[in-house]
Design a protein around this motif. Structure first.
Motif, PDB file in Angstrom:
ATOM      1  N   ARG A 242       2.331   1.021  -1.690  1.00  0.00           N
ATOM      2  CA  ARG A 242       2.292   0.339  -2.985  1.00  0.00           C
ATOM      3  C   ARG A 242       1.434  -0.925  -2.898  1.00  0.00           C
ATOM      4  O   ARG A 242       0.608  -1.191  -3.769  1.00  0.00           O
ATOM      5  N   ARG A 243       1.608  -1.689  -1.817  1.00  0.00           N
ATOM      6  CA  ARG A 243       0.853  -2.935  -1.651  1.00  0.00           C
ATOM      7  C   ARG A 243      -0.646  -2.661  -1.528  1.00  0.00           C
ATOM      8  O   ARG A 243      -1.463  -3.416  -2.034  1.00  0.00           O
ATOM      9  N   ARG A 244      -1.012  -1.563  -0.888  1.00  0.00           N
ATOM     10  CA  ARG A 244      -2.419  -1.206  -0.698  1.00  0.00           C
ATOM     11  C   ARG A 244      -2.956  -0.326  -1.827  1.00  0.00           C
ATOM     12  O   ARG A 244      -4.113   0.083  -1.798  1.00  0.00           O
ATOM     13  N   HIS A 245      -2.109   0.004  -2.793  1.00  0.00           N
ATOM     14  CA  HIS A 245      -2.495   0.859  -3.920  1.00  0.00           C
ATOM     15  C   HIS A 245      -2.993   2.214  -3.429  1.00  0.00           C
ATOM     16  O   HIS A 245      -4.035   2.704  -3.858  1.00  0.00           O
TER      17      HIS A 245
ATOM     18  N   GLN B  83       6.514   0.740   0.602  1.00  0.00           N
ATOM     19  CA  GLN B  83       6.088  -0.628   0.299  1.00  0.00           C
ATOM     20  C   GLN B  83       4.634  -0.851   0.707  1.00  0.00           C
ATOM     21  O   GLN B  83       3.858  -1.456  -0.032  1.00  0.00           O
ATOM     22  N   GLY B  84       4.266  -0.358   1.891  1.00  0.00           N
ATOM     23  CA  GLY B  84       2.896  -0.515   2.361  1.00  0.00           C
ATOM     24  C   GLY B  84       1.901   0.226   1.482  1.00  0.00           C
ATOM     25  O   GLY B  84       0.820  -0.287   1.178  1.00  0.00           O
TER      26      GLY B  84
ATOM     27  N   LEU C 197      -2.131   0.931   7.027  1.00  0.00           N
ATOM     28  CA  LEU C 197      -1.409   0.094   6.061  1.00  0.00           C
ATOM     29  C   LEU C 197      -1.383  -1.377   6.475  1.00  0.00           C
ATOM     30  O   LEU C 197      -0.746  -2.201   5.820  1.00  0.00           O
TER      31      LEU C 197
END
Length: 85
Positions: free
Chosen positions: A13-16, A10-11, A59
């Motif tokens: 993905r959120r930070r690309h 999730q981290g 992250l």
């Protein structure tokens, strides 16, 4: 509480970020990050406290959450009872 693999995915993905980009930010080798993201803290490769702190920082995750996620017990597969005779 999420396990480490879920929290990392999730981290990231959120930070690309992919594993290679996160490795560049942390100094942790990309194959180790891939294993942590896939298997969490209970896979064949266990993260150190320093690695967990680096991942949390990179992250922008609270360190206590990452440490708690690394302590989450692995899911126990359900086993059907043996047939009785």
């Amino acid at each position: 509480m999420a396990d480490l693999s879920q929290l990392l995915r999730q981290g990231m993905r959120r930070r690309h970020l992919n594993a290679q980009a996160l490795a560049a930010r942390t100094g942790i080798r990309a194959p180790r990050i891939r294993v942590f993201a896939q298997d969490g803290a209970h896979g064949p490769v266990h993260p150190t406290q320093a690695e967990l702190a680096e991942l949390a920082n990179a992250l922008d995750l609270p360190l206590p959450d990452v440490l708690e996620a690394a302590r989450t017990p692995p899911a126990v597969p359900s086993v059907s009872p043996a047939p009785t005779r």
